[in-house]
Write an enzyme that holds these catalytic residues in place. Structure first.
Site, mmCIF file in Angstrom:
data_model
loop_
_atom_site.group_PDB
_atom_site.id
_atom_site.type_symbol
_atom_site.label_atom_id
_atom_site.label_comp_id
_atom_site.label_asym_id
_atom_site.label_seq_id
_atom_site.Cartn_x
_atom_site.Cartn_y
_atom_site.Cartn_z
ATOM 1 N N ASP A 191 6.149 -9.106 8.396
ATOM 2 C CA ASP A 191 5.226 -8.672 7.351
ATOM 3 C C ASP A 191 3.961 -8.183 8.058
ATOM 4 O OD1 ASP A 191 3.165 -8.502 5.545
ATOM 5 O OD2 ASP A 191 3.597 -10.380 4.527
ATOM 6 N N HIS A 226 2.545 -14.974 2.824
ATOM 7 C CA HIS A 226 2.113 -14.443 1.529
ATOM 8 C C HIS A 226 3.276 -14.623 0.556
ATOM 9 C CE1 HIS A 226 1.221 -11.184 -1.348
ATOM 10 N NE2 HIS A 226 -0.026 -11.213 -0.914
ATOM 11 N N CYS A 283 -2.532 -15.485 -2.837
ATOM 12 C CA CYS A 283 -1.076 -15.284 -2.878
ATOM 13 C C CYS A 283 -0.402 -16.009 -1.708
ATOM 14 C CB CYS A 283 -0.707 -13.802 -2.826
ATOM 15 S SG CYS A 283 -1.341 -12.869 -4.195
ATOM 16 N N LYS A 295 -4.086 -0.718 2.461
ATOM 17 C CA LYS A 295 -4.919 -1.567 3.316
ATOM 18 C C LYS A 295 -5.468 -0.765 4.502
ATOM 19 C CE LYS A 295 -2.526 -5.720 1.829
ATOM 20 N NZ LYS A 295 -3.388 -6.339 0.828
ATOM 21 N N GLN A 349 -1.274 -7.163 7.011
ATOM 22 C CA GLN A 349 -2.605 -7.302 7.616
ATOM 23 C C GLN A 349 -2.593 -6.864 9.077
ATOM 24 O OE1 GLN A 349 -5.233 -8.048 5.829
ATOM 25 N NE2 GLN A 349 -4.074 -8.574 3.981
HETATM 26 N N1 PMP Z 1 1.691 -9.769 2.949
HETATM 27 C C1 PMP Z 1 0.412 -9.987 3.292
HETATM 28 C C2 PMP Z 1 0.115 -10.790 4.536
HETATM 29 C C3 PMP Z 1 -0.610 -9.450 2.513
HETATM 30 O O1 PMP Z 1 -1.879 -9.656 2.863
HETATM 31 C C4 PMP Z 1 -0.279 -8.692 1.367
HETATM 32 C C5 PMP Z 1 -1.363 -8.118 0.494
HETATM 33 N N2 PMP Z 1 -2.318 -9.044 0.117
HETATM 34 C C6 PMP Z 1 1.075 -8.494 1.062
HETATM 35 C C7 PMP Z 1 2.039 -9.050 1.870
HETATM 36 C C8 PMP Z 1 1.505 -7.692 -0.124
HETATM 37 O O2 PMP Z 1 1.051 -6.380 -0.016
HETATM 38 P P1 PMP Z 1 1.166 -5.357 -1.239
HETATM 39 O O3 PMP Z 1 0.499 -6.041 -2.394
HETATM 40 O O4 PMP Z 1 0.439 -4.152 -0.774
HETATM 41 O O5 PMP Z 1 2.599 -5.128 -1.480
#
Ligand code: PMP
Length: 417
Positions: A198, A120, A362, A224, A201
């Site tokens: 990270d 991401h 993203c 999430k 998910q």
């Molecule tokens: N890493 C991953 C794999 C994600 O799916 C997300 C959220 N889409 C994030 C990081 C970032 O999370 P947040 O926007 O809650 O900071």
């Protein structure tokens, strides 16, 4: 109560209609709706105890402090960690930024950071920025044609100069998981790197025990899991945390400040400058209690079958292409159907009451590696039903036929990433 699924009635948002149709919510990888339990507990906390913490001795402050401390225990236990190792943050992105800031002093022009091509943006940009500032090398382990990490290439990139290794537990695009224990093992065997996972998910869809993952830091978001936005966590292995300087300073982080010196607090709150997200933490603990009241292994198996059902259904839709190939996908799946752009598909599906995400999710470098600029993503939760998946498939099949006649082919429009 069925323990292999969340009752839809527990989620007020799922009862609403969208564009005149009952809502089919398949954007859970972005944010999970809040269970009523969280809404009720938050409302009760805000109505009865809400006050600043650890700074007052009055009853409300003490009640709030107790709830905040309990929340830290609940959050740490949820991921198999210890309470003094869990720093509250505003979410995964904030956790990764904090991790990068705290680890920055370990880097120089001779060192390197290893990440992967399936990350991401949040787990790319922080390390890029750190590399620019410190002069270290940023190495990106590639994915194979199916979208899975090339473990051999990853291994080859880690050497004795590697100081940080960061990778996702589970892709938010293809639903492909990494073998975190294997990757952490490789990193630790070949270097003295700090392994950062990270878990945005993974914490939702995979059994998560930081000891079993073998990592040194673990980042996740509360929203999430059905908590409010603005709360998350950064778990840091205790002995490592002891060696780190906080990334920010302010009230709540010190025992004593004199005119020329400060004594930092020796508890985990030294990493949480200023008034922390108190009610966010209370909401996170409620959400985690809600999850723990279910058989999560059974919920996850059920989720996996729903993703399989979707993938099998897409195979019958002309022009549909699923991103990546995997024997097993977890939590989400992304696809395109050639008669319309992902953006147009998402708008069209919304008109039918089906909420999906479209765009690059993203994760532009990952999509690029998979040879695509954008896709539609459907992501499940333990309340998702077969009916939800079938309504998505029906909508896609019907609209495909119509569009083949008229055609609304348009440019993939990417939203903020
Ligand atoms: N890493 C991953 C794999 C994600 O799916 C997300 C959220 N889409 C994030 C990081 C970032 O999370 P947040 O926007 O809650 O900071």
């Amino acid at each position: 109560m069925s323990r292999d699924a969340f009752a839809r009635g527990d989620f007020p948002l799922l009862a609403r209609t969208v564009n005149g149709r009952p809502l089919v919510y398949l954007d859970n990888a972005a944010t999970l709706p809040m269970p009523r339990l969280v809404l009720d507990e938050l409302c009760a906390f805000r109505s009865n105890s809400y006050a600043n913490i650890h700074r007052g001795v009055h009853t409300l402050s003490e009640e709030s402090s107790r709830r905040y401390d309990e929340a830290r225990r609940t959050a740490a236990e949820f991921i198999g960690g210890n309470e003094p190792e869990l720093v509250f943050t505003s979410g995964t992105t904030d956790s990764l930024n904090k991790a990068a800031a705290m680890l920055a002093p370990r880097l120089d022009e001779r060192s390197n950071v290893v990440i992967t091509a399936m990350e991401h943006h949040s787990n790319i940009l922080v390390w890029r920025s750190l590399a620019r500032r410190t002069g270290c090398d940023l190495r990106v382990a590639p994915v194979d044609g199916a979208g899975a990490l090339d473990t051999g290439a990853f291994r080859a990139l880690v050497d004795e100069s590697t100081k940080i290794v960061a990778f996702t537990q589970l892709s938010n695009v293809t639903g492909i998981a990494n073998d975190c224990a294997l990757l952490s093992g490789i990193a630790h065997e070949r270097s003295d790197a700090v392994v950062v996972v990270d878990g945005a998910q993974g914490v939702v869809h995979l059994p998560t025990d930081v000891s079993a993952l073998g990592c040194d830091m673990y980042a996740f978001s509360g929203h999430k899991l059905g908590a409010p936005t603005g709360i998350g966590g950064l778990w840091v292995r205790g002995p490592l945390l002891e060696t780190l300087e906080p990334a920010s300073f302010g009230g709540g982080t010190v025992w004593e400040v004199t005119s020329d010196r400060a004594v930092l607090s020796d508890d985990v709150e030294r990493f949480e400058a200023g008034t922390p997200p108190i009610d966010g933490a209370v909401g996170l603990a409620s959400a985690m209690r809600y999850w723990r009241a279910h058989d999560l292994d059974a919920c996850r198996l059920r989720e996996r079958r729903l993703i399989d059902r979707l993938e099998a259904g897409l195979a019958n839709i002309e022009g549909a292409q699923v991103l990546g190939r995997a024997p097993e996908r977890t939590g989400c799946l992304s696809f395109s159907v050639d008669v319309a752009s992902p953006f147009d598909w998402a708008k069209l599906l919304d008109g039918l009451g089906v909420a999906v995400r479209s765009g690059h999710h993203c994760a532009q470098p990952y999509l690029e590696a998979l040879g695509c600029a954008g896709a539609v993503r459907a992501s499940v939760a333990p309340f998702t039903s077969k009916d939800d998946i079938d309504r998505l498939l029906e909508a896609l099949a019907k609209a495909s036929l119509v569009l083949k006649g008229g055609g609304v082919r348009g440019r993939a429009r990417n939203r903020r990433g």
